[in-house]
Scaffold this motif. Structure first.
Motif, short mmCIF file in Angstrom:
data_model
loop_
_atom_site.label_atom_id
_atom_site.label_comp_id
_atom_site.label_asym_id
_atom_site.label_seq_id
_atom_site.Cartn_x
_atom_site.Cartn_y
_atom_site.Cartn_z
N GLY A 90 0.88 -1.28 -0.06
CA GLY A 90 0.08 0.13 0.04
C GLY A 90 0.77 1.20 0.01
N GLN A 91 2.16 1.34 0.36
CA GLN A 91 2.84 2.31 0.19
C GLN A 91 3.10 2.84 -1.17
OE1 GLN A 91 3.72 4.04 3.01
NE2 GLN A 91 2.62 2.59 4.27
N GLY A 92 3.68 2.00 -2.19
CA GLY A 92 3.96 2.39 -3.54
C GLY A 92 4.90 3.51 -3.59
N ASN A 93 4.67 4.40 -4.53
CA ASN A 93 5.55 5.49 -4.81
C ASN A 93 5.06 6.85 -4.24
OD1 ASN A 93 7.34 4.03 -6.39
ND2 ASN A 93 5.95 4.52 -8.39
N SER A 94 3.78 6.69 -3.32
CA SER A 94 3.08 7.81 -2.92
C SER A 94 4.20 8.54 -1.54
CB SER A 94 1.92 7.43 -2.23
OG SER A 94 2.13 6.58 -1.23
N ASP A 95 5.11 7.68 -0.84
CA ASP A 95 5.85 8.31 0.19
C ASP A 95 7.31 8.36 -0.51
OD1 ASP A 95 3.78 8.07 1.84
OD2 ASP A 95 4.42 6.02 2.70
N SER A 96 7.52 7.89 -1.60
CA SER A 96 8.92 8.25 -1.91
C SER A 96 8.73 9.89 -2.31
CB SER A 96 9.12 7.32 -3.27
OG SER A 96 8.13 7.69 -4.29
N GLY A 97 10.47 10.28 -2.13
CA GLY A 97 10.47 11.69 -2.48
C GLY A 97 10.38 12.01 -4.09
N LYS A 98 9.93 13.39 -4.22
CA LYS A 98 10.02 13.72 -5.60
C LYS A 98 11.48 13.98 -5.90
CE LYS A 98 5.43 15.79 -5.45
NZ LYS A 98 4.98 15.29 -4.20
N SER A 99 11.74 14.02 -7.58
CA SER A 99 13.24 14.22 -7.75
C SER A 99 13.13 15.82 -7.78
CB SER A 99 13.08 13.86 -9.27
OG SER A 99 12.25 14.18 -10.02
N ALA A 100 14.48 16.33 -8.24
CA ALA A 100 14.84 17.84 -8.64
C ALA A 100 14.02 18.23 -9.49
CB ALA A 100 16.24 17.86 -8.76
N GLU A 101 13.74 17.50 -10.59
CA GLU A 101 12.85 17.82 -11.79
C GLU A 101 11.51 18.05 -11.41
OE1 GLU A 101 11.83 16.42 -16.32
OE2 GLU A 101 13.08 15.22 -15.02
N GLU A 102 11.06 17.35 -10.50
CA GLU A 102 9.52 17.23 -9.97
C GLU A 102 9.33 18.46 -9.30
OE1 GLU A 102 7.97 12.84 -10.18
OE2 GLU A 102 9.44 13.50 -8.61
N ILE A 103 10.26 18.93 -8.18
CA ILE A 103 10.26 19.92 -7.44
C ILE A 103 10.29 21.35 -8.05
CG2 ILE A 103 11.65 21.16 -5.56
CD1 ILE A 103 10.21 18.56 -4.72
N TYR A 104 10.98 21.50 -9.09
CA TYR A 104 11.55 22.54 -10.02
C TYR A 104 10.15 22.61 -10.69
CZ TYR A 104 13.14 25.89 -13.54
OH TYR A 104 13.29 27.13 -14.18
N ALA A 105 9.50 21.74 -11.48
CA ALA A 105 8.20 21.96 -12.37
C ALA A 105 7.15 22.25 -11.25
CB ALA A 105 7.80 20.68 -12.76
N LEU A 106 7.05 21.76 -9.84
CA LEU A 106 5.92 22.10 -9.01
C LEU A 106 6.17 23.54 -8.42
CD1 LEU A 106 3.43 20.88 -7.43
CD2 LEU A 106 5.08 20.07 -5.74
N ARG A 107 7.39 23.89 -8.10
CA ARG A 107 7.53 25.32 -7.12
C ARG A 107 8.07 26.24 -7.98
NH1 ARG A 107 3.55 24.02 -4.56
NH2 ARG A 107 3.44 22.51 -2.75
N SER A 108 8.99 26.19 -9.05
CA SER A 108 9.37 27.35 -9.73
C SER A 108 8.31 28.32 -10.09
CB SER A 108 10.20 27.06 -11.03
OG SER A 108 9.38 26.14 -12.12
N PRO A 109 7.08 28.01 -10.51
CA PRO A 109 6.01 29.16 -10.72
C PRO A 109 5.71 29.88 -9.51
CG PRO A 109 5.37 26.81 -11.68
CD PRO A 109 6.33 26.71 -10.83
#
Length: 450
Positions: free
Chosen positions: A150-169
């Motif tokens: 049930g843990q899957g990838n939901s608990d795994s940390g985001k990559s730098a690419e994902e963090i940048y896409a999410l927060r750079s705006p």
């Protein structure tokens, strides 16, 4: 039916971005007016606002709502149909034994799987309890067959690419201007509320006019709250459509945890770097974050994010005599800000007095601080100038006012701001100074104040 995000914000499904923003501001204002309220409500409101303001995420969400509505309509239609009962077909008696055997086998497999899952969970708790690592990291050390279901990838940390896409705006390049419109400083900022940026007070201290570049938007900004004790300033940016970030807490940070810094080092906006939490240092104002995430001048006011994309700190200063010794004030302080001046023990005092380098200023620089009256007796060129501890300079040159910053490198003195001036310091004492400038020639200066 369950509440939709539109229901949470009390808006129609075809609401415009302006209506969404107004509804969010109205809802949060109502919560603040209530005083005591469930903090989760504000989190839910912010998540609804962020998703509905993002065109692609909103389109995906609307499509999911449409599918759910279609399934509910189909289910209702099926319930309205008359039930047709038929006599059950008689199974041959020789199927009974195999069916019982299969049921027993399935039950045995279920019991075995339950035991294995329990063993894996107990192992995870044991690892987490005996080490200073998070449960997510502990789970990654278990063998693949023992991973908790049930843990899957939901608990795994985001990559730098994902963090940048999410927060750079949500990251701004802040330009600071003198009263005459000359740019005197740059820094970074993070959108924490609709049309509200957070940055360091030492970024905006050197000027009176500000401009924020967020994505393709370039908008004027104003200081609406200055907490110099925390070295945190709120800037209002009317008209900005940048989404606010989600605030985290140092309570969830651990030494060694990965973090990401996004800012505008040297004016290079939207630059991301990564590192780890080196330590959580205790000051009189509270705990500050020490990190190896690289920063440079211009990074001040930028965001420090954990691997879930939550804002955990505001990048503030760096140790000038060391490598990868960078510091951020915690995001927890944002919600406890108040308008106040810096005390001798506050973070603001660290940045103002150059203790950010943890070294004493040079004797020459310290001797320069204060007010001076300078004159070239041969040409009549005169200058009244004041040097501050935080590299600001002001005064008048031949009766013309100027304002900006100064730098003293060994004996080379430069002004940047309303005027550009270069000089060589030939003599510097407690009461007298002799400088050779590129404008007025050799000037004899006498101290007029400290």
């Amino acid at each position: 039916m369950k509440k939709t995000l539109y229901d949470i914000l009390a808006i129609e499904a075809d609401a415009t971005p302006e209506q969404i923003r107004a509804a969010y501001q109205r809802a949060t204002a109502e919560l603040d007016h209530e005083g005591q309220h469930d903090p989760n409500k504000k989190v839910i409101l912010r998540e609804a606002f962020e998703l509905l303001l993002h065109p692609q995420k909103r389109a995906s969400y609307d499509a999911r709502l449409a599918r759910q509505a279609s399934l509910q309509a189909q289910s209702a239609a099926n319930q309205d149909k008359p039930e047709v009962t038929t006599a059950p077909a008689q199974k041959p008696k020789n199927w009974l034994a195999p069916a019982i055997l299969i049921a027993l086998l399935l039950a045995a497999v279920a019991v075995w799987w339950s035991v294995k899952q329990k063993e894996a969970r107990n192992k995870l708790k044991e690892i987490s309890a005996t080490s200073e690592i998070s449960p997510t990291v502990a789970a990654s050390r278990l063998p693949a067959q023992q991973s908790v279901s049930g843990q899957g990838n939901s608990d795994s940390g985001k990559s730098a690419e994902e963090i940048y896409a999410l927060r750079s705006p949500s990251i701004a390049l802040i330009s600071v201007f003198s009263p005459s419109g000359v740019q005197v400083a740059i820094g970074s900022g993070v959108m924490i509320e609709p049309q509200v940026l957070i940055t360091n007070c030492h970024v905006v201290r050197s000027g009176v006019q500000y401009r924020a570049k967020i994505g393709k938007e370039v908008l004027p900004a104003t200081v609406i709250m200055a907490d110099e004790e925390f070295d945190l300033c709120r800037l209002g940016v009317p008209g900005s459509s940048a989404p606010p970030v989600v605030l985290g807490s140092t309570d969830n940070l651990r030494t060694g945890q990965k973090v990401f810094a996004i800012g505008a080092p040297q004016g290079l906006d939207l630059t991301i770097s990564d590192g780890i939490i080196s330590s959580l240092r205790t000051l009189a104002s509270g705990r500050v974050i020490q990190t190896t995430a690289p920063i440079s001048p211009g990074s001040s006011g930028g965001g420090l994010f954990d691997d879930a994309g939550k804002l955990v700190g505001i990048m503030t200063f760096q140790h000038k005599l060391g490598q990868n010794l960078n510091f951020a004030v915690p995001a927890d302080w944002i919600n406890t800000m108040s308008s106040r001046r810096a005390s001798n023990q506050g973070v603001g005092a660290l940045t103002m007095s150059s203790i950010e380098s943890q070294s004493q200023p040079s004797p020459a620089s310290a001797s320069l601080w204060g007010s001076w009256a300078c004159m070239n007796v041969q040409t009549g060129f005169s200058m009244e100038v004041s040097f501050s501890r935080n590299t600001q300079v002001s005064g008048n040159m031949n009766g013309k006012r100027f304002y900006g910053n100064y730098a003293l490198n060994e004996r080379s003195l430069t002004f940047v701001g309303d005027i550009s001036l270069s000089a060589q310091v030939e003599q510097l004492g407690e009461a007298k100074m002799l400088i050779n400038t590129d404008r007025g020639g050799r000037l004899a200066c006498a101290r007029t104040g400290t």
